[in-house]
Design an enzyme around this catalytic site. Sequence first.
Site, short mmCIF file in Angstrom:
data_model
loop_
_atom_site.label_atom_id
_atom_site.label_comp_id
_atom_site.label_asym_id
_atom_site.label_seq_id
_atom_site.Cartn_x
_atom_site.Cartn_y
_atom_site.Cartn_z
N ARG A 226 -28.25 1.94 -33.83
CA ARG A 226 -29.53 1.66 -34.49
C ARG A 226 -30.42 2.89 -34.60
O ARG A 226 -31.41 2.88 -35.32
CB ARG A 226 -30.26 0.52 -33.75
CG ARG A 226 -29.59 -0.84 -33.95
CD ARG A 226 -30.07 -1.89 -32.96
NE ARG A 226 -29.39 -1.78 -31.67
CZ ARG A 226 -29.66 -2.56 -30.62
NH1 ARG A 226 -30.59 -3.49 -30.70
NH2 ARG A 226 -29.00 -2.40 -29.49
N LYS B 214 -27.77 9.12 -28.48
CA LYS B 214 -29.06 8.48 -28.20
C LYS B 214 -29.72 9.01 -26.94
O LYS B 214 -30.93 9.26 -26.92
CB LYS B 214 -28.87 6.96 -28.08
CG LYS B 214 -30.14 6.23 -27.68
CD LYS B 214 -30.11 4.76 -27.98
CE LYS B 214 -29.32 3.97 -26.99
NZ LYS B 214 -29.47 2.51 -27.20
N THR C 51 -20.91 -2.43 -21.80
CA THR C 51 -21.57 -1.90 -20.60
C THR C 51 -20.75 -2.15 -19.32
O THR C 51 -20.74 -1.32 -18.41
CB THR C 51 -22.97 -2.50 -20.44
OG1 THR C 51 -22.88 -3.93 -20.55
CG2 THR C 51 -23.93 -1.98 -21.49
N SER D 209 -29.63 2.39 -17.12
CA SER D 209 -29.26 2.59 -18.53
C SER D 209 -29.83 3.91 -19.01
O SER D 209 -31.02 4.17 -18.80
CB SER D 209 -29.86 1.47 -19.39
OG SER D 209 -28.94 0.45 -19.52
N GLY D 210 -29.00 4.68 -19.66
CA GLY D 210 -29.46 5.97 -20.19
C GLY D 210 -30.56 5.82 -21.22
O GLY D 210 -31.24 6.79 -21.54
N GLY E 284 -31.04 -9.28 -23.21
CA GLY E 284 -30.31 -10.34 -22.52
C GLY E 284 -31.30 -11.25 -21.79
O GLY E 284 -32.22 -10.76 -21.14
N ASN F 172 -33.74 1.67 -28.67
CA ASN F 172 -32.58 1.36 -29.51
C ASN F 172 -32.76 1.79 -30.95
O ASN F 172 -31.82 1.76 -31.72
CB ASN F 172 -32.28 -0.14 -29.44
CG ASN F 172 -31.91 -0.56 -28.03
OD1 ASN F 172 -30.94 -0.09 -27.46
ND2 ASN F 172 -32.72 -1.43 -27.44
N LYS G 61 -48.17 39.63 -26.05
CA LYS G 61 -46.89 39.32 -25.40
C LYS G 61 -46.64 40.30 -24.27
O LYS G 61 -46.80 41.50 -24.46
CB LYS G 61 -45.75 39.40 -26.42
CG LYS G 61 -44.42 39.00 -25.87
CD LYS G 61 -43.28 39.85 -26.42
CE LYS G 61 -43.29 41.22 -25.79
NZ LYS G 61 -42.17 42.08 -26.22
N TYR H 11 -51.91 43.20 -32.49
CA TYR H 11 -50.75 42.91 -31.66
C TYR H 11 -50.79 43.77 -30.40
O TYR H 11 -50.93 44.99 -30.49
CB TYR H 11 -49.45 43.18 -32.42
CG TYR H 11 -48.22 42.99 -31.57
CD1 TYR H 11 -47.92 41.73 -31.01
CD2 TYR H 11 -47.36 44.05 -31.27
CE1 TYR H 11 -46.81 41.56 -30.19
CE2 TYR H 11 -46.25 43.87 -30.46
CZ TYR H 11 -45.98 42.62 -29.93
OH TYR H 11 -44.90 42.45 -29.12
C1 UD1 Z 1 -28.27 -4.16 -22.59
C2 UD1 Z 1 -27.95 -5.44 -21.82
C3 UD1 Z 1 -29.06 -6.45 -22.06
C4 UD1 Z 1 -30.40 -5.85 -21.64
C5 UD1 Z 1 -30.63 -4.50 -22.32
C6 UD1 Z 1 -31.83 -3.84 -21.72
C7 UD1 Z 1 -25.52 -5.68 -21.69
C8 UD1 Z 1 -24.34 -6.38 -22.23
N1 UD1 Z 1 -26.69 -5.99 -22.26
O1 UD1 Z 1 -28.28 -4.49 -23.98
O2 UD1 Z 1 -28.81 -7.63 -21.33
O3 UD1 Z 1 -31.43 -6.75 -21.91
O4 UD1 Z 1 -29.52 -3.63 -22.16
O5 UD1 Z 1 -32.16 -2.61 -22.38
O6 UD1 Z 1 -25.41 -4.93 -20.76
N2 UD1 Z 1 -23.30 1.87 -23.05
C9 UD1 Z 1 -22.16 2.52 -22.60
N3 UD1 Z 1 -20.95 2.10 -23.03
C10 UD1 Z 1 -20.80 1.05 -23.88
C11 UD1 Z 1 -21.96 0.39 -24.33
C12 UD1 Z 1 -23.20 0.82 -23.89
O7 UD1 Z 1 -22.25 3.47 -21.82
O8 UD1 Z 1 -19.66 0.73 -24.21
C13 UD1 Z 1 -24.61 2.35 -22.57
C14 UD1 Z 1 -25.54 2.75 -23.70
O9 UD1 Z 1 -25.40 4.15 -23.96
C15 UD1 Z 1 -26.91 2.45 -23.12
C16 UD1 Z 1 -26.65 1.30 -22.18
O10 UD1 Z 1 -25.27 1.30 -21.91
O11 UD1 Z 1 -27.43 3.55 -22.39
C17 UD1 Z 1 -27.06 -0.04 -22.79
O12 UD1 Z 1 -26.33 -0.23 -23.99
P1 UD1 Z 1 -27.01 -0.87 -25.27
O13 UD1 Z 1 -25.99 -0.92 -26.35
O14 UD1 Z 1 -28.31 -0.24 -25.56
O15 UD1 Z 1 -27.23 -2.38 -24.73
P2 UD1 Z 1 -28.34 -3.39 -25.17
O16 UD1 Z 1 -27.91 -4.08 -26.42
O17 UD1 Z 1 -29.65 -2.71 -25.20
MG MG Z 2 -30.23 -0.76 -25.13
#
Ligand code: UD1
Ligand code: MG
Length: 468
Positions: A17, A24, A85, A106-107, A146, A234, A362, A377
């Site tokens: 997105r 990201k 995830t 989460s990153g 979620g 996102n 500088k 300068y």
């Molecule tokens: C996720 C949660 C959701 C929560 C939300 C909060 C899951 C299934 N869902 O959804 O319940 O409300 O975060 O922000 O966990 N990533 C990976 N590998 C993958 C997929 C994702 O490393 O295969 C990493 C992404 O880089 C990101 C994080 O996991 O940093 C979350 O992934 P994202 O796709 O943003 O999940 P959400 O749809 O936001």
């Molecule tokens: Mg997310």
Amino acid sequence: MPRPVDVVILAAGKGTRMKSALPKVLQRLAGRPLLAHVLGMAQGLSARRTVVVTGHGAEAVEAALPALADGQPWQAVRQEPQRGTGHAVQQAMPLLADDGVTLVLSGDVPLTHPDTLAALLAAQRAGGPDALALLTVDLADPHGYGRVVRDESGAVRAIVEEKDASDAQRRITEVYSGILAAPTARLRAWLARLDDRNAQGEFYLTDVVRHAVADGVPVVAHRIDDALQVAGVNSPAQLAALERAHQHRVAQTLMAQGVRLADPARLDVRGELVCGQDVEIDVNCVFEGRVVLGDGVRVGANCVIAHATVDAGAVIEPFTHIDGAGAGVVVGTQARVGPFARLRPGAWLGPEVHIGNFVEVKNATLAAGAKANHLAYLGDATVGERVNYGAGSITANYDGARKHRTVIEADVHVGSNCVLVAPVTLGAGGTVGAGSTVTKDTPAGALTVVRAKAVTVPNWRRPTKSAD
Ligand code: UD1
Ligand code: MG
């Protein structure tokens, strides 16, 4: 003794997105990549081990990691392909020992406070040795997150993703933050039981909740009401909204300390801004890295100030650009800089120095009361007290291979449009006449004028263009 904490940071997702070629987690918030914020959280917790799961844009993310980690130890594991995830956390498990607690971050959730994470870990411990702890929050608009499903007794039963949720579940406002903590041995077992039978065909980390419930393990939700701390990035719109919300909070904190902001909505702090008493900041100023503003400092509109210290009573006039990255910049007490001035690394201005419009400094020290008021300068120079440096004058410090120093001793007057060819020393109290090109040291107290002899050709006609 609490169990050691190991952190797993999920940073492999595509971030579809965002519609960006840049991964990201490398998108910037408050001047730093999202991942730098999250690594900072792990550092704040003194994690035993920090594992970053990379995948989409892995090379770029891994190349950035050493700088982002700021000295803390880290390891990267690849997730190829990215199958959700839960699948991401599975990749990290071989690196984690069973005696620890795993904290999953989460990153793309950059603004969680270390105290909140400490409270989540405390809630996990309080829930018993096997407990799974989730960080949750109530959102007025829970769309996309979620949902935390509880039973009639209020016990957490499951997390259901937006795309899998029933209409009734979508009305739940308590959402999962993307952050959880669990005993590593337990988490390993739950992860092994995940499947991808869901709307997105992914292995959801959130399904560990169902397995914990099935095992009769307590699932505790540490619920906070500060949505900013769990806001995920996102999309560009979410990134911008989070940036503004974060900056608003920074502005409120500064004002609570007594800083007078002309407009808290028009301030950007991309680092650490430390202010004394009675500091005034006009609109549209950007601060980067560590910036210290002493008592009574005034910053005019539209200034960019990075890696600098501005001492008490100094005034930075509008449209000034200061960047001290590396060597730093110091603006002395009661000094006056700008409008439209540029201070680069190693510009060290003493008390009551004046730097005016279109002056660049500088790697130069200017002692108390020195002035360069217009179009000049000063590079690689040592400038004495009360020196007056005229408009259009420059230090020619670079011979194409090496940089040389110019020394201008106290009370020297350099006229307009002079070229000081370094290395050169102008003796104390001397005067250099306008338009001079100075290539040799000048004695103290002397007047030096180095000009080409004027040539005048009477009745001279400018050549005219020929017709063809
Ligand atoms: C996720 C949660 C959701 C929560 C939300 C909060 C899951 C299934 N869902 O959804 O319940 O409300 O975060 O922000 O966990 N990533 C990976 N590998 C993958 C997929 C994702 O490393 O295969 C990493 C992404 O880089 C990101 C994080 O996991 O940093 C979350 O992934 P994202 O796709 O943003 O999940 P959400 O749809 O936001
Ligand atoms: Mg997310």
